[in-house]
Design a protein around this motif. Structure first.
Motif, PDB file in Angstrom:
ATOM      1  N   THR A  21       0.892  -1.063  -0.113  1.00 39.53           N
ATOM      2  CA  THR A  21       0.080   0.045  -0.135  1.00 39.53           C
ATOM      3  C   THR A  21       0.856   1.348   0.003  1.00 39.53           C
ATOM      4  N   TRP A  22       0.507   2.421  -0.768  1.00 40.50           N
ATOM      5  CA  TRP A  22       1.401   3.461  -0.843  1.00 40.50           C
ATOM      6  C   TRP A  22       0.446   4.594  -1.254  1.00 40.50           C
ATOM      7  N   ALA A  23       1.229   5.659  -1.135  1.00 40.21           N
ATOM      8  CA  ALA A  23       0.493   6.989  -1.453  1.00 40.21           C
ATOM      9  C   ALA A  23       1.601   8.051  -1.884  1.00 40.21           C
ATOM     10  N   VAL A  24       1.412   8.879  -2.824  1.00 37.24           N
ATOM     11  CA  VAL A  24       2.297  10.028  -2.968  1.00 37.24           C
ATOM     12  C   VAL A  24       1.940  11.114  -2.109  1.00 37.24           C
ATOM     13  N   LEU A  25       2.863  11.547  -1.265  1.00 37.64           N
ATOM     14  CA  LEU A  25       2.495  12.565  -0.271  1.00 37.64           C
ATOM     15  C   LEU A  25       2.407  13.872  -0.498  1.00 37.64           C
ATOM     16  N   ALA A  33       8.303  14.879 -14.514  1.00 39.26           N
ATOM     17  CA  ALA A  33       9.803  15.383 -14.762  1.00 39.26           C
ATOM     18  C   ALA A  33       9.795  16.023 -13.272  1.00 39.26           C
ATOM     19  N   PRO A  34      10.087  15.168 -12.132  1.00 37.14           N
ATOM     20  CA  PRO A  34      10.186  15.649 -10.907  1.00 37.14           C
ATOM     21  C   PRO A  34      11.644  16.607 -10.657  1.00 37.14           C
ATOM     22  N   GLN A  35      11.424  17.641 -10.037  1.00 36.70           N
ATOM     23  CA  GLN A  35      12.515  18.519  -9.836  1.00 36.70           C
ATOM     24  C   GLN A  35      12.994  18.374  -8.379  1.00 36.70           C
ATOM     25  N   GLY A  36      12.556  17.556  -7.688  1.00 39.43           N
ATOM     26  CA  GLY A  36      12.995  17.201  -6.365  1.00 39.43           C
ATOM     27  C   GLY A  36      12.743  15.890  -5.712  1.00 39.43           C
ATOM     28  N   ASP A  37      12.867  15.523  -4.694  1.00 39.78           N
ATOM     29  CA  ASP A  37      12.469  14.087  -4.183  1.00 39.78           C
ATOM     30  C   ASP A  37      10.746  13.961  -4.466  1.00 39.78           C
ATOM     31  N   VAL A  38      10.506  12.609  -4.749  1.00 41.37           N
ATOM     32  CA  VAL A  38       9.326  12.108  -4.958  1.00 41.37           C
ATOM     33  C   VAL A  38       8.863  11.597  -3.466  1.00 41.37           C
ATOM     34  N   ASP A  39       8.062  12.195  -2.536  1.00 46.60           N
ATOM     35  CA  ASP A  39       7.745  11.645  -1.261  1.00 46.60           C
ATOM     36  C   ASP A  39       6.558  10.472  -1.419  1.00 46.60           C
ATOM     37  N   LEU A  40       6.911   9.469  -0.838  1.00 44.60           N
ATOM     38  CA  LEU A  40       5.925   8.253  -0.644  1.00 44.60           C
ATOM     39  C   LEU A  40       5.513   7.883   0.753  1.00 44.60           C
ATOM     40  N   LEU A  41       4.654   7.601   0.983  1.00 44.62           N
ATOM     41  CA  LEU A  41       4.174   6.930   2.352  1.00 44.62           C
ATOM     42  C   LEU A  41       3.918   5.530   1.892  1.00 44.62           C
ATOM     43  N   VAL A  42       4.525   4.344   2.300  1.00 39.02           N
ATOM     44  CA  VAL A  42       4.243   3.007   2.321  1.00 39.02           C
ATOM     45  C   VAL A  42       3.784   1.981   3.452  1.00 39.02           C
ATOM     46  N   GLY A  43       3.245   1.193   3.341  1.00 39.63           N
ATOM     47  CA  GLY A  43       2.544   0.358   4.399  1.00 39.63           C
ATOM     48  C   GLY A  43       3.820  -0.689   4.841  1.00 39.63           C
ATOM     49  N   ASN A  44       4.620  -1.005   4.142  1.00 40.61           N
ATOM     50  CA  ASN A  44       5.617  -1.963   4.589  1.00 40.61           C
ATOM     51  C   ASN A  44       7.011  -1.562   3.765  1.00 40.61           C
ATOM     52  N   ALA A  45       8.041  -1.185   4.623  1.00 35.70           N
ATOM     53  CA  ALA A  45       9.208  -0.518   4.063  1.00 35.70           C
ATOM     54  C   ALA A  45      10.204  -1.826   3.439  1.00 35.70           C
ATOM     55  N   ARG A  46      10.049  -3.167   4.050  1.00 33.02           N
ATOM     56  CA  ARG A  46      10.961  -4.204   3.570  1.00 33.02           C
ATOM     57  C   ARG A  46      10.286  -4.457   2.155  1.00 33.02           C
ATOM     58  N   ARG A  47       9.076  -4.630   2.129  1.00 34.99           N
ATOM     59  CA  ARG A  47       8.186  -5.195   0.709  1.00 34.99           C
ATOM     60  C   ARG A  47       8.639  -3.897  -0.301  1.00 34.99           C
ATOM     61  N   ALA A  48       8.338  -2.576   0.102  1.00 30.65           N
ATOM     62  CA  ALA A  48       8.613  -1.534  -0.728  1.00 30.65           C
ATOM     63  C   ALA A  48      10.095  -1.462  -1.508  1.00 30.65           C
ATOM     64  N   GLY A  49      10.826  -1.499  -0.420  1.00 26.23           N
ATOM     65  CA  GLY A  49      12.555  -1.755  -1.077  1.00 26.23           C
ATOM     66  C   GLY A  49      12.498  -2.815  -1.918  1.00 26.23           C
ATOM     67  N   GLY A  50      12.215  -3.908  -1.691  1.00 23.96           N
ATOM     68  CA  GLY A  50      12.373  -5.066  -2.728  1.00 23.96           C
ATOM     69  C   GLY A  50      11.766  -4.683  -4.159  1.00 23.96           C
TER      70      GLY A  50
END
Length: 110
Positions: A21-25, A33-50
């Motif tokens: 589960t994720w959302a753009v903050l 064409a992002p000019q800076g960081d793209v901020d994401l909220l995720v429900g599970n950091a380990r699965r998101a990282g993979g």
């Protein structure tokens, strides 16, 4: 979402495929064409990282940023670097000392 950079499209698809589960903050209008960081909220950091690594991003190791995990990706087609700031908690202040507990409700609506 319209106007999505291909590298971000790959990242978002990988998150979906892994059931994260994720959302753009913020910055949804800047995803072509992002000019800076793209901020994401995720429900599970380990699965998101993979998922993000499979999509071509690599984690940047940092200390002292609470649940923030940073990932960097490079698109060889257009020479663009994209940095993701991925969090599992919405917290503010020095060392993210003030938690909000708003993650669950926000991700439930995402």
């Amino acid at each position: 979402m319209t106007g999505l950079h291909p590298l971000l499209a790959s990242a978002f698809a990988a998150l979906d495929e892994d059931g994260v589960t994720w959302a753009v903050l913020r910055g949804e209008d800047d995803l072509a064409a992002p000019q800076g960081d793209v901020d994401l909220l995720v429900g599970n950091a380990r699965r998101a990282g993979g998922a993000l690594e499979r999509a071509g991003f690599r984690r940047l190791r940092t200390w002292g940023h609470g649940t923030h995990r940073f990932y960097l990706g490079f698109d060889v087609q257009d020479g663009t670097w994209i940095k993701l700031d991925v969090v599992t908690e919405l917290a503010f202040g020095p060392y993210q000392a003030f938690g909000t507990r708003a993650e669950g409700p926000l991700l439930a609506r995402a």
